[in-house]
Enzyme design. Sequence first.
Site, PDB file in Angstrom:
ATOM      1  N   HIS A 138       3.457   6.741  -7.085  1.00 17.45           N
ATOM      2  CA  HIS A 138       2.861   7.763  -7.498  1.00 17.45           C
ATOM      3  C   HIS A 138       3.985   9.064  -7.530  1.00 17.45           C
ATOM      4  O   HIS A 138       3.723   9.709  -8.933  1.00 17.45           O
ATOM      5  CB  HIS A 138       1.291   7.888  -7.014  1.00 17.45           C
ATOM      6  N   HIS A 177       0.936  -1.779   0.253  1.00 13.46           N
ATOM      7  CA  HIS A 177      -0.081  -0.262   0.186  1.00 13.46           C
ATOM      8  C   HIS A 177       0.566   0.914  -0.214  1.00 13.46           C
ATOM      9  O   HIS A 177       0.343   1.864  -1.137  1.00 13.46           O
ATOM     10  CB  HIS A 177      -1.276   0.427   1.595  1.00 13.46           C
ATOM     11  N   GLU A 178       2.105   1.428   0.767  1.00 14.15           N
ATOM     12  CA  GLU A 178       2.521   2.342   1.270  1.00 14.15           C
ATOM     13  C   GLU A 178       4.012   2.919  -0.439  1.00 14.15           C
ATOM     14  O   GLU A 178       3.941   3.743  -0.668  1.00 14.15           O
ATOM     15  CB  GLU A 178       3.835   2.310   2.251  1.00 14.15           C
ATOM     16  N   HIS A 203       0.754   4.672  -3.228  1.00 16.83           N
ATOM     17  CA  HIS A 203       1.750   5.804  -3.057  1.00 16.83           C
ATOM     18  C   HIS A 203       3.883   6.321  -3.020  1.00 16.83           C
ATOM     19  O   HIS A 203       3.083   7.238  -3.898  1.00 16.83           O
ATOM     20  CB  HIS A 203       1.549   6.062  -1.584  1.00 16.83           C
TER      21      HIS A 203
END
Length: 459
Positions: A258, A251-252, A255
């Site tokens: 991105h 998940h991290e 980010h």
Amino acid sequence: EDGVTKYRFTLQMPSYIAYMTYGPNRAIREELYRAYTTRAPQNGEIIDELMRLRQESAELLGFQNYSEYSLASKMAPDPQSVLKFLNELVDASRPQGEKEIAELRAFAGDIDLQSYDSAYYGEMLKKARYDIDEEEYRPYFEQHSVILGMFTFLESLFGLRFVPQTLELWDEKATAYDIYEGDNLRARVYFDLEARKGKRGGAWMHNFQTHCEDTQGCTHLSSAFVVCNFPPSSETSPSLLRHDDVVTLFHEMGHTLHHLLSRVKEHGVSGVNGVEWDAVEFPSQFLENFAYEPKVLKLFAKHYETAEVLSDEMIAKLIRAKNFQSALFMLRQLEFALFDFELHSRLYQGEEVQHLLDTIRARTALITPPSYNKFQNGFSHIFSGGYSAGYYSYKWAEVLSADAYYAIVDEGVFGSELARKYKEIVLAKGGSQSMQELFVEMMGRECESKNLLRLSGID
């Protein structure tokens, strides 16, 4: 039973959840539930004042209501689109939710199942039929193996190479990697993954340097930190993760990519900067979905002592556990989102607030809460957080991520042409365009919510 006084005077969220989930005494569960759902009655008047001020501020800025004002800086085009989106998910989820609640009632036996019973019997049912033993899985998720496997996956998916750097950092267990595309250096990422004394808890990504071009025409490459609190390693034992930790890492990292893979020149809309609130979780949720993908898991889920690869049966158990009562959870989140968005669509005051919530619950709550339940008085996300007229964002981003995820999975994951488009369109363009435009450019069509249902195991 001798814990009644303790729980009566320490109604903090962790204790409340723990007893509602594991406490066998039904009378205490009801007492706790009543105390928790009737707390802060004075907030009723504060909510009325907040809603008046929000309506007034929206009108001063030229909007009909606060929901319209909220959407002015979000991906969703208009209030009608948000309500249509949420109501379609309610209609799609409710039939399976009814099956799940029927299964729970059958498991609970002769009792008249109430709101204060569902977490307790749900936990018992999950343990009996769906639960996994985290300790059985830990040996397959040795931290170093997970990191290297994730890098292998990202190289296959996006063509990225992670090259370790020998640097003096703030902690001996922190690491740094330069990211290359072919021979081109693109970014740097720092990892600080293990818990230690004095370290802030939780997990997050922090954007350190944003990709941009300055006034002299010099390009600044991006960098970011990934911080977690995984079990610490020692000289005699490695850091063995839970599968939830693996999901958190992915998940991290979503980010992080991105931010790091942006090619935008303007600092304010490069990377994660300027991305709409209802789209900012899209890349993180997209990547975390791969933490359940069998082809990806088999890259790194290997027993740290025997090198045995995690079996298909154990992977299937992970997925079944993830999707336990997923329709009931979906309906609960949709209840929050609908209440929030409709509450901000016109000025509700006094008992009108409760009536609105009751009307929504008639469609979403398969166990009707007791009349004394004043959930709204503690709904801090929308009254003291940043989610006013924006709670729908959780599901909006999940739909984007599930749709993109399955489009790539159905192509075969590795060597996916759509994965390349995701990198070149969604990740590279950051906040320079609306995610609506970027998603359509990538997929060649509008987003479809059916894949979120598929991801959640909802028929």
